[in-house]
Design a protein around this motif. Structure first.
Motif, PDB file in Angstrom:
ATOM      1  N   ALA A 672      55.172 -15.641 -37.196  1.00 35.81           N
ATOM      2  CA  ALA A 672      55.455 -16.018 -38.577  1.00 35.81           C
ATOM      3  C   ALA A 672      54.619 -15.152 -39.521  1.00 35.81           C
ATOM      4  CB  ALA A 672      55.143 -17.491 -38.789  1.00 35.81           C
ATOM      5  N   ASP A 673      54.971 -15.213 -40.791  1.00 32.62           N
ATOM      6  CA  ASP A 673      54.279 -14.415 -41.807  1.00 32.62           C
ATOM      7  C   ASP A 673      52.978 -15.128 -42.195  1.00 32.62           C
ATOM      8  OD1 ASP A 673      53.511 -12.760 -43.867  1.00 32.62           O
ATOM      9  OD2 ASP A 673      55.565 -12.459 -44.596  1.00 32.62           O
ATOM     10  N   ILE A 674      51.942 -14.940 -41.370  1.00 30.29           N
ATOM     11  CA  ILE A 674      50.659 -15.604 -41.571  1.00 30.29           C
ATOM     12  C   ILE A 674      50.024 -15.178 -42.888  1.00 30.29           C
ATOM     13  CG2 ILE A 674      48.340 -15.944 -40.645  1.00 30.29           C
ATOM     14  CD1 ILE A 674      50.467 -17.266 -38.975  1.00 30.29           C
ATOM     15  N   LYS A 675      50.156 -13.904 -43.229  1.00 31.72           N
ATOM     16  CA  LYS A 675      49.542 -13.407 -44.461  1.00 31.72           C
ATOM     17  C   LYS A 675      50.136 -14.108 -45.686  1.00 31.72           C
ATOM     18  CE  LYS A 675      46.799 -10.333 -42.607  1.00 31.72           C
ATOM     19  NZ  LYS A 675      45.325 -10.517 -42.632  1.00 31.72           N
ATOM     20  N   ALA A 676      51.458 -14.235 -45.702  1.00 27.98           N
ATOM     21  CA  ALA A 676      52.110 -14.905 -46.830  1.00 27.98           C
ATOM     22  C   ALA A 676      51.725 -16.381 -46.887  1.00 27.98           C
ATOM     23  CB  ALA A 676      53.627 -14.761 -46.718  1.00 27.98           C
ATOM     24  N   LEU A 677      51.610 -17.006 -45.722  1.00 22.99           N
ATOM     25  CA  LEU A 677      51.230 -18.417 -45.655  1.00 22.99           C
ATOM     26  C   LEU A 677      49.796 -18.600 -46.158  1.00 22.99           C
ATOM     27  CD1 LEU A 677      52.671 -20.982 -44.698  1.00 22.99           C
ATOM     28  CD2 LEU A 677      51.680 -20.610 -42.429  1.00 22.99           C
ATOM     29  N   ALA A 678      48.900 -17.693 -45.767  1.00 22.84           N
ATOM     30  CA  ALA A 678      47.515 -17.774 -46.218  1.00 22.84           C
ATOM     31  C   ALA A 678      47.421 -17.534 -47.719  1.00 22.84           C
ATOM     32  CB  ALA A 678      46.659 -16.757 -45.460  1.00 22.84           C
ATOM     33  N   ARG A 679      48.235 -16.625 -48.223  1.00 23.55           N
ATOM     34  CA  ARG A 679      48.235 -16.350 -49.663  1.00 23.55           C
ATOM     35  C   ARG A 679      48.681 -17.594 -50.437  1.00 23.55           C
ATOM     36  NH1 ARG A 679      50.374 -11.845 -49.124  1.00 23.55           N
ATOM     37  NH2 ARG A 679      52.573 -12.444 -49.287  1.00 23.55           N
ATOM     38  N   MET A 680      49.702 -18.266 -49.942  1.00 23.33           N
ATOM     39  CA  MET A 680      50.182 -19.483 -50.590  1.00 23.33           C
ATOM     40  C   MET A 680      49.110 -20.583 -50.566  1.00 23.33           C
ATOM     41  SD  MET A 680      53.393 -21.962 -49.549  1.00 23.33           S
ATOM     42  CE  MET A 680      54.683 -20.870 -50.113  1.00 23.33           C
ATOM     43  N   LEU A 681      48.448 -20.756 -49.415  1.00 27.29           N
ATOM     44  CA  LEU A 681      47.437 -21.801 -49.271  1.00 27.29           C
ATOM     45  C   LEU A 681      46.235 -21.536 -50.172  1.00 27.29           C
ATOM     46  CD1 LEU A 681      46.495 -24.366 -47.832  1.00 27.29           C
ATOM     47  CD2 LEU A 681      45.720 -22.944 -45.930  1.00 27.29           C
ATOM     48  N   ALA A 682      45.797 -20.292 -50.244  1.00 23.84           N
ATOM     49  CA  ALA A 682      44.655 -19.948 -51.100  1.00 23.84           C
ATOM     50  C   ALA A 682      44.996 -20.167 -52.572  1.00 23.84           C
ATOM     51  CB  ALA A 682      44.232 -18.503 -50.850  1.00 23.84           C
ATOM     52  N   ARG A 683      46.187 -19.764 -52.979  1.00 24.32           N
ATOM     53  CA  ARG A 683      46.574 -19.945 -54.378  1.00 24.32           C
ATOM     54  C   ARG A 683      46.723 -21.422 -54.715  1.00 24.32           C
ATOM     55  NH1 ARG A 683      47.763 -14.929 -56.530  1.00 24.32           N
ATOM     56  NH2 ARG A 683      48.732 -15.833 -58.386  1.00 24.32           N
ATOM     57  N   LEU A 684      47.213 -22.201 -53.770  1.00 26.29           N
ATOM     58  CA  LEU A 684      47.314 -23.648 -53.984  1.00 26.29           C
ATOM     59  C   LEU A 684      45.925 -24.250 -54.185  1.00 26.29           C
ATOM     60  CD1 LEU A 684      49.125 -26.187 -54.035  1.00 26.29           C
ATOM     61  CD2 LEU A 684      48.766 -26.358 -51.562  1.00 26.29           C
ATOM     62  N   SER A 685      44.933 -23.770 -53.431  1.00 24.32           N
ATOM     63  CA  SER A 685      43.571 -24.296 -53.561  1.00 24.32           C
ATOM     64  C   SER A 685      42.997 -24.002 -54.943  1.00 24.32           C
ATOM     65  CB  SER A 685      42.664 -23.715 -52.467  1.00 24.32           C
ATOM     66  OG  SER A 685      42.213 -22.407 -52.769  1.00 24.32           O
ATOM     67  N   VAL A 686      43.291 -22.830 -55.480  1.00 23.43           N
ATOM     68  CA  VAL A 686      42.800 -22.472 -56.812  1.00 23.43           C
ATOM     69  C   VAL A 686      43.542 -23.276 -57.877  1.00 23.43           C
ATOM     70  CG1 VAL A 686      42.509 -20.600 -58.474  1.00 23.43           C
ATOM     71  CG2 VAL A 686      42.149 -20.177 -56.029  1.00 23.43           C
TER      72      VAL A 686
END
Length: 724
Positions: A672-686
């Motif tokens: 899966a697109d781990i990088k895109a998933l991590a980007r979404m999770l980090a932005r959600l945290s902010v």
């Protein structure tokens, strides 16, 4: 090869004065010095009876040689325990650094006011009957705390047992535990919200021969918190290890600053945080008027700072004892030497369960050991067999091979009763000490059954002794966690996310997705449709099949009312689905505002995940990640992290769950697109961090993690708006 020097504990802040931290947190910690390391003390409610609450502190300090001045305060006595007594604080010949308040609750509030007016820097309020009792007690406590803070006076308690600093003979405490022995010299500091349990820890440590010269109990934490004390100990040059007992985290900012200070100083914190169960949480609230918070969140926050959470008193003391060696391998590997094959299996099972690597010995080293004892087991565990009885030099040669050739950072030797037999001990110590001298940077642990005096000899040699090898493995694993935390590179900065203007009330799904899109969090292509004709046009533009969902700010959990239709394959299906969804919504929620139907492109080939935000009452917004479906509902395979954080932390979260192989390409699946998933999770945290208390929860479920390079998209979104 040996571990790099960076994995060993250096002096850290030992050269700094206590409270030498920079900024507000450092000043906050330093302000405890008059409480913990005073030159003079007044005792309000001083008693001539050395067994009473107001008498024990004076008796203890006189017996243990407190070098400072002691001023008993008692309006009915001219002398207390051989010391001149004074009728009031105003009558004292000088302003003491600290005062012990051991009077009734109705007298404690004006007593603290008198101390504040006199310029006393610290008050230790033993008195109970405040916030732990009822609302009236809470109001009285608040008045007392406000008075102390206005004067710049730090206050420990109320409803605390007190503290002791055995280094200077300072005992403002009424525990009876000293009747069975005094603290031993050492470098372990204890802080506990519970007075009785804090002194239980001290007594258990004392009876095991561990040195805990400083113990602080915080009680109701009207002012001084467990975090404050951890921070002071982190800056204290005479403390190496911090053991903490907490029932609830009352204030997060100080605790987080303290844990950061301890990690920066390379001082391990082992904490017993109770209140895991619903019953335990209720008990914690009634006992110390604390907020226990969500245990999974607390666990995640402690792990973030490298704190090791102990499950039992025995485990806490085991970890503190081994941590006192100040060797914390950043890349922990375990080499095992034994005279018992059975013990080797037991240790291997424990290491596997805890995730401690036990690499095999190098092949050439195994061959050399086989040449020495043909029937030995040289892989790891390394079993030198009972042949060592005939030739004790074998112990040294096998130990040299494990330490030198194996290069393990931690070495556990199991010798059982052999390690305590008078005929064996001198030879065994000689061989083991020779190996330790050659490889001094390793963490050496022995599992032996031996008399106390023999154990003390091994400990003096530099070995930590456990009877139970399984307990030894638990402690060794903890040292690796400390080492990894101390050696970790700083986390990357959170991404820059625009501040999103939020509505006053909980939005509909379409509006929630629009708000998230402003923060850079993408959703599957979709359109809000007020009519069936608009829904058909939207579906045609996306291409079939599509997903249809009822659109209402008053119906957040649509699937529970049948408000979601999947695999809608054509225009006729869209028209029929539109009518069905409106009919179901009116039946299930007649008063709900209906804005129409949401039509979305149905994504294919992705892995369903869940991303969420929960506003913890102690730590604020906390992000959650897990796989969707059964993994979150039944297995609860999720991970939490305090917001905000960067993409590196987000990716570690994603890779840490048990179901991560489904995202990483297990059994031939496309990753899966781990990088895109991590980007979404980090932005959600902010996004959640910037929103503050306005957002109570966010639920993105499911999020489709598409094949690598194709992105990640939220298929459903809920944002719950709360207070400001």
């Amino acid at each position: 090869m040996s571990e790099p020097a960076a994995t060993q504990s250096g002096q850290g802040p030992a050269s700094r004065a206590c409270g030498g931290g920079v900024g507000a947190a450092g000043a906050r910690f330093a302000s405890l010095t008059p409480l913990l390391n005073p030159r003079s003390v007044a005792v309000l409610g001083a008693s001539t009876d050395p067994t009473r609450i107001g008498g024990r502190p004076i008796a203890y300090m006189r017996k243990q040689g407190f070098a400072g001045r002691i001023f008993p305060v008692n309006p009915r006595r001219e002398e207390v325990q051989g010391l001149r007594a004074y009728p009031s604080v105003a009558d004292l010949p000088e302003v003491p650094d600290v005062a012990v308040v051991a009077v009734s609750a109705e007298l404690a509030v004006p007593a603290v006011a008198d101390l504040a007016a006199a310029g006393v820097k610290g008050a230790i309020v033993l008195t109970a009957g405040f916030a732990e009792v009822d609302e009236a007690g809470a109001e009285a406590q608040a008045r007392m705390v406000a008075t102390a803070k206005a004067a710049g006076m730090r206050m420990l308690g109320p409803n605390c047992l007190g503290l002791f600093n055995a280094r200077i003979g300072f005992y403002p405490i009424f525990s009876s535990s000293f009747e069975n022995g005094w603290p031993r010299p050492g470098r372990i500091g204890i802080v506990s919200q519970s007075g009785a349990y804090g002194t239980h820890l001290f007594a258990a440590a004392r009876d095991r021969g561990l040195g805990t010269p400083l113990c602080v109990t915080t009680g109701n934490e009207g002012d001084v918190t467990i975090g404050d004390v951890i921070g002071w100990l982190a800056e204290d040059p005479e403390t190496d290890v911090i053991a903490a007992y907490a029932e609830g985290i009352r204030e997060s900012e100080g605790l987080l600053a303290a844990l950061a200070a301890a990690r920066a100083a390379r001082k391990p914190v082992v904490m017993m945080k109770v209140g895991r169960s619903a019953l335990g949480t209720a008990a914690a609230k009634s006992h110390t008027a604390s907020i226990a918070g969500d245990d999974a969140v607390t666990d995640a926050v402690l792990a973030e700072f490298g704190v090791v959470r102990a499950r039992t008193t025995e485990e806490m003391l085991d970890i503190a004892q081994l941590a006192s060696r100040r060797i914390y391998p950043a890349r922990n590997t375990l080499g095992v030497m034994t005279m018992s094959g059975g013990a080797g299996v037991l240790i291997s099972d424990a290491a596997d369960e805890l995730g401690v690597p036990m690499p095999e010995m190098p092949a050439d080293a195994q061959a050399r050991l086989k040449a020495l004892v043909s029937f030995c087991a040289p892989r790891n565990p390394v079993d030198c067999t009972a042949q060592a009885f005939n030739d004790f030099s074998l112990v040294g040669r096998f130990a040299d091979a494990v330490a030198g050739d194996g290069g393990y950072s931690s070495i556990l030797c199991f010798f059982s009763q052999i390690g305590g037999a008078p005929s064996m001990v001198p030879k065994l110590r000689t061989e083991l000490n020779a190996t330790r001298a050659k490889y001094p940077d390793r963490l050496y642990v022995l599992s032996v059954l031996a008399p106390p005096e023999v154990v003390r000899d091994y400990e003096a040699d530099g070995f930590t002794v456990f009877e139970d090898p399984s307990r030894a493995v638990v402690a060794i694993e903890a040292m690796g966690r400390f080492g990894a935390a101390f050696a970790a590179a700083p986390d990357a900065a959170p991404p820059s996310v625009p501040v999103v203007a939020l509505p006053a009330a909980t939005p509909s799904e379409a509006e929630a997705k629009r708000l998230l899109a402003e923060a850079g969090i993408p959703s599957a292509p979709e359109r809000a449709c007020p009519t069936a004709d608009a829904a058909v046009a939207a579906a045609a533009s996306f291409g079939f099949p599509v997903v249809m969902k009822i659109l209402s700010p008053d119906i957040l959990h649509k699937s529970e009312i049948g408000g979601v239709l999947l695999d809608v394959a054509d225009a006729d299906g869209v028209r029929a689905g539109f009518a069905t969804l409106l009919e179901r919504a009116r039946a299930a929620a007649p008063a709900a505002r209906i804005e129409g139907v949401l039509v979305a492109k149905q994504l294919q080939g992705g892995v369903e995940c869940i991303l969420g935000i929960h506003r913890d009452p102690v730590f604020g917004p906390v992000a959650m990640f897990g796989l969707g479906g059964v993994f979150v509902e039944v297995l609860k395979d999720v991970v939490f992290r305090r917001c905000p954080f960067g993409e590196d932390v987000a990716e570690r979260m994603i890779r840490s769950i048990r179901g991560a192989p489904l995202l990483l390409g297990a059994r031939g699946r496309q990753p899966a697109d781990i990088k895109a998933l991590a980007r979404m999770l980090a932005r959600l945290s902010v996004f959640a961090h910037q929103a503050g208390a306005a957002v109570q929860a966010v639920d993105l479920n499911p999020v489709f993690a598409m094949p690598e390079g194709e992105g990640a998209y939220a298929a459903d979104a809920v944002i719950e708006i709360g207070g400001t």
